[in-house]
Design an enzyme around this catalytic site. Structure first.
Site, mmCIF file in Angstrom:
data_model
loop_
_atom_site.group_PDB
_atom_site.id
_atom_site.type_symbol
_atom_site.label_atom_id
_atom_site.label_comp_id
_atom_site.label_asym_id
_atom_site.label_seq_id
_atom_site.Cartn_x
_atom_site.Cartn_y
_atom_site.Cartn_z
ATOM 1 N N CYS B 76 23.369 -10.111 48.671
ATOM 2 C CA CYS B 76 22.185 -10.023 47.826
ATOM 3 C C CYS B 76 20.902 -10.194 48.635
ATOM 4 C CB CYS B 76 22.271 -10.997 46.654
ATOM 5 S SG CYS B 76 21.026 -10.658 45.381
ATOM 6 N N HIS B 174 27.111 -9.394 44.024
ATOM 7 C CA HIS B 174 27.618 -10.735 44.326
ATOM 8 C C HIS B 174 29.139 -10.733 44.278
ATOM 9 C CE1 HIS B 174 23.902 -13.108 44.426
ATOM 10 N NE2 HIS B 174 23.446 -12.209 43.575
ATOM 11 N N GLU B 176 31.102 -12.974 45.117
ATOM 12 C CA GLU B 176 31.582 -14.305 44.699
ATOM 13 C C GLU B 176 31.518 -14.493 43.195
ATOM 14 O OE1 GLU B 176 28.661 -13.605 45.876
ATOM 15 O OE2 GLU B 176 27.105 -14.981 45.154
#
Lengths: 250, 192
Positions: B76, B174, B176
């Protein structure tokens, strides 16, 4: 293509999930992390945890819960409920919350939105607005929807955007808990007037209600609590249905 | 050991949590020695470009990061910091990727928030990911398309969803926070 999001909301009290309609008849519904994991498996796009714990003391329980959620859940989640200081926000973000939602505290002090936005980025500030239609206009309510204010809903949404909100979570008090469908008119109006995403909330009772709010109001996401908790609609079936209705979902 | 760069941005924990879930040891650090001795380095980031670069300069991590020869992953804001410069705070960035970062024009909702798929993609980092697969994005600035672009997402305009230059990798989404598909991308990086 950006997908419409389906967001289950979990009410939390003293670190446990509770189920109830309009905070009445509240029953223990188990460990929030386990329920959250189930929603992730079913295809939830994000989660909202709304803390309805009354006391500051119990806030510590919330922090440790947020740490557990962050460790085990691999989709974004928002934490809200009585957050009124930048220090609270800092603790929750540090514990792993992706976004913080503010409601009454932002109405009382809109600078709080700017403070959070400047320090942690606008993407992590969700301004939750409880709105009701009274005397022929949509106004803002605070204190969990109990207290009307002099603010007009669209005006407040614009002001929240100006102060750096990343998203608006718009709950209609007129439909919340009724299962009669989302309030499409105000959701459409707010969506049209501001340039940040709007999450529709309040009134979901059927899969058609989700279709209608996405198609007619153009909102980015729709949130519901009880219909998911009580297993009336599964997120997987809902997404299959929306796809068949040509609404882009994940 | 995976080193996750600690600097002035939000939610670094979630990157560490994802690495831990995939069974790798990691350390959140702003110590040069850790970055130099780690097997891989992740430059995470949610925040503002100017503040983030200032934090890297103050800790003198900018030069260390660009000198690394091991796999580095920017996420990001991390992707944007690896570009030449950013319109956000008129910031000089690290210059690994040959492009400029600009604000998304407000022809649709900004930030670009939610799950989105790819216009096209290629390369080892996205191995096992079909263009139809959605990953989670939340950003108001985008990196233009350049010779280092390895995946494109189209929202308002086409922008770099993933980039690669030698040992430097980066993604605008993202991983994650992108459920199973995100875990796959993280795993691809961790196994490089």
């Amino acid at each position: 293509m950006l997908k419409k999001r389906i967001i289950p909301c979990l009410d939390i009290r003293d670190g446990r999930t509770v189920k109830g309609v309009k905070f009445i008849d509240i029953q223990d519904a188990g460990d929030p992390v386990e329920l959250a994991k189930r929603y992730v498996t079913e295809g939830a796009d994000e989660l909202v945890f709304l803390d309805i714990t009354a006391t500051v003391e119990k806030r510590k329980t919330l922090i440790s819960l947020v740490e557990r959620i962050a460790a085990e859940i691999n989709i974004p989640f928002t934490v809200g409920g009585g957050i009124d200081s930048i220090d609270d926000v800092g603790l929750l973000i540090k514990a792993g919350a992706d976004k913080i939602s503010v409601n009454t505290s932002a109405v009382k002090n809109p600078e709080l939105i700017s403070e959070i936005s400047n320090r942690f980025g606008s993407q992590c500030v969700v301004v939750a607005i409880d709105t009701g239609f009274i005397d022929n206009e949509w106004i803002v309510y605070v204190n969990g929807g109990r207290t009307p204010t002099s603010l007009k809903t669209v005006g407040w949404a614009l002001n929240a955007e100006k102060h750096g909100a990343g998203e608006i979570l718009l709950t209609s008090m007129n439909t919340d808990g009724t299962k009669s469908g989302f309030s499409i008119d105000i959701t459409r109006e707010v969506t049209k007037r501001i340039n940040i995403p709007v999450i529709a909330s309040g009134g979901a009772g059927s899969m058609e209600h989700f279709r209608d709010v996405f198609l007619s109001a153009g909102c980015s996401a729709a949130l519901a609590a009880s219909i998911f908790h009580f297993g009336e609609i599964s997120i997987r079936d809902l997404k299959k249905y929306l796809m068949e209705e040509n609404i882009a979902v994940r | 050991m995976i080193a996750i760069v600690k600097y002035n941005v939000g939610n670094i924990m979630s990157v560490q949590n994802a690495v831990t879930r995939l069974g790798y040891d990691s350390i959140i650090t702003d110590d040069k020695k850790d970055l130099l001795s780690a097997d891989k380095v992740i430059l995470p980031g949610v925040g503002e470009a100017g503040t983030a670069m200032k934090s890297l300069y103050e800790k003198q991590l900018d030069k260390v990061i660009i000198s690394l020869t091991k796999p580095v992953l920017g996420i990001c804001l991390g992707l944007q910091l690896l570009c030449r410069s950013s319109e956000e705070g008129n910031t000089q960035c690290l210059g690994i990727f040959d492009t400029h970062v600009k604000k998304l024009p407000p022809r649709d909702k900004v930030p670009h928030t939610g799950w989105d798929n790819f216009a096209w993609l290629q390369g080892d980092l996205l191995d096992g990911i079909d263009p139809d697969i959605d990953l989670f994005y939340v950003h108001s600035y985008y990196s233009g398309i350049c010779r280092h672009t390895t995946a494109v997402c189209d929202y308002i305009l086409p922008f770099s969803a993933a980039m690669k230059n030698g040992n430097f990798y980066a993604v605008q989404f993202h991983p994650e926070k992108s459920a199973a598909a995100g875990d796959r991308v993280m795993k691809n990086f961790l196994e490089l």
